[in-house]
Write an enzyme that holds these catalytic residues in place. Structure first.
Site: not given
Ligand SMILES: [Zn+2]
Length: 425
Positions: A263, A108-109, A360, A106, A365, A362
């Protein structure tokens, strides 16, 4: 080439099944990007991030999980600690953290506006004090670009101002105008300096000695010749559709390789987030990647992906995991059933020998019981945060894998408006 985007299918609702090709690899879209704030997806090691989710990709010994194909890192945090120059000397954030797949930073804003104190905003940039030690810093669009080039993510974001919520139409318009001016300056700096990205040239110096890690030695600089980072513009405009339209049109005029919608998810009702996304998407080019920043719950990312958003990121799966909140399906064997949140702390999990989510696949799990995870959480054991985060991330990736599968079914029924490949020099 820095980025190419190919759309294979478009649904009647506008959802797109595509592929992003970036210097560090391919990304299947729509995609959810785990957030690696300080060059780490909190509490989860890189090799695990690469092997998250359902086994769906053909490998030598059967199917393998796709894992996260792209992650995000935060410019503000890495600039303050350990510092972007240190990361540049390490060869960029990929090498620094041993992550070989694509990455996005990103600008940094958002962090400057949400974490730092004593901000002073001028047309030139933002002066702020670090949330770590109170030291004074200044970010301009040019400086944000210089930091992001040093970090070397595949995609970086133009520096933008984020307006507080709620904000008046006038305040939002003025802030948006500043974001547009900063976007133009970000782009000009990127065009002039993009060859400076650390992986664009062969490294030199002591870090290239034989004592480097296996990962560093395997890093193939030839592969990156002629490649550089891509820059996305960020559409602002708060909760005002007319400003969103104006912002999108203005940025499209500047011609970025991709566009983000910023935003949002800052406290407004969910219907408003959805409407702002919808009202912005219609003004963005259909042949370029579209990224909604900082959203959301699993059902939201699914909804936005089906509306035509190609990329999303959120700290929620890892943050919720560290707080003992786990995302599961109401009916574990119907992966389209509603998402519910399981609070692992609850006493009724204390002797539950079943998995978090029986549907799931994963690694958590498959191996650990709710009873064990509750014990880890109640004892404050760090492994608890790790395992919870892994399940939540896998849950997000599984959701997107399913959405991509659904969207893939469209190519025969609908002619996508932009099946051609778009390349940016
Ligand atoms: Zn799981």
């Amino acid at each position: 080439m820095s980025l190419s985007f190919e759309i294979a299918a478009v649904s009647a609702e506008g959802g797109r099944r595509g592929q992003l090709t970036l210097p560090h690899g391919d990304v299947q879209t729509p995609v959810f990007m785990p957030v690696g704030t300080a060059a780490t997806v909190k509490a989860v090691a890189q090799d695990v991030v690469e092997t998250l989710g359902d086994p769906v990709v053909p490998g030598e010994d059967g199917l393998l999980p796709r894992g996260a194909e792209i992650i995000l890192a935060n410019t503000y945090h890495l600039y303050l600690r350990p510092g972007h120059e240190l990361i540049r000397r390490a060869g960029g954030v990929h090498r620094f953290m041993s992550w070989r797949r694509p990455m996005l930073t990103d600008s940094g804003g958002f962090q400057v506006f949400s974490l730092a104190s004593l901000r002073k905003i001028t047309a030139d940039g933002v002066e702020f004090r670090s949330h770590l030690d109170g030291s004074k810093h200044f970010f301009s669009p040019e400086h944000s670009m210089a930091v992001q080039i040093a970090l070397g993510a595949d995609i970086m974001m133009a520096f933008d101002e984020c307006v507080e919520t709620p904000a008046s139409w006038e305040r939002t318009r003025d802030s948006m105008a500043l974001t547009h001016a900063w976007a133009a300056r970000s782009k000009a700096y990127w065009e002039e300096h993009r060859h400076e990205v650390p992986w664009a040239y062969p490294p030199s110096g002591p870090h290239e000695s034989k004592s480097g890690t296996e990962f560093a030695r395997a890093y193939d600089h030839q592969h990156f010749e002629e490649k550089h980072q891509a820059l996305f513009g960020i559409v602002q405009g708060g909760m005002y559709p007319d400003l969103r339209k104006e912002s999108a049109e203005k940025l499209v005029e500047m011609d970025f390789p991709g566009y983000a919608i910023g935003g949002l998810a800052v406290g407004e009702p969910r219907e408003v987030t959805r409407e702002m996304i919808m009202r912005t998407l219609e003004h963005l080019p259909s042949d370029k990647p579209r990224y909604v920043m900082g959203v959301g719950y699993p059902d939201e990312i699914e909804e936005y992906a089906r509306m035509g958003v190609d990329m999303m990121d959120c700290v929620l799966p890892t943050r919720a995991g560290r707080h003992g909140l786990l995302f599961i399906r109401e009916d574990p064997h119907d992966r389209r059933s509603p998402v519910v949140r399981l609070n692992i702390k609850k006493l009724d999990n204390a002797e539950n020998q079943g998995p978090i989510d029986a549907g799931c696949h994963c690694q958590v799990c498959r191996r650990y019981s709710r009873a064990y995870l509750r014990h880890l959480f109640a004892s404050g054991e760090p492994l608890g945060a790790t395992l919870n985060s892994i399940h939540n991330l896998a849950f997000y990736l599984e959701t997107m894998e399913r959405v991509r599968g659904d969207l893939s079914k469209f190519p025969d029924s609908l002619e996508p408006p932009s099946a051609r490949e778009v390349r940016f020099p």
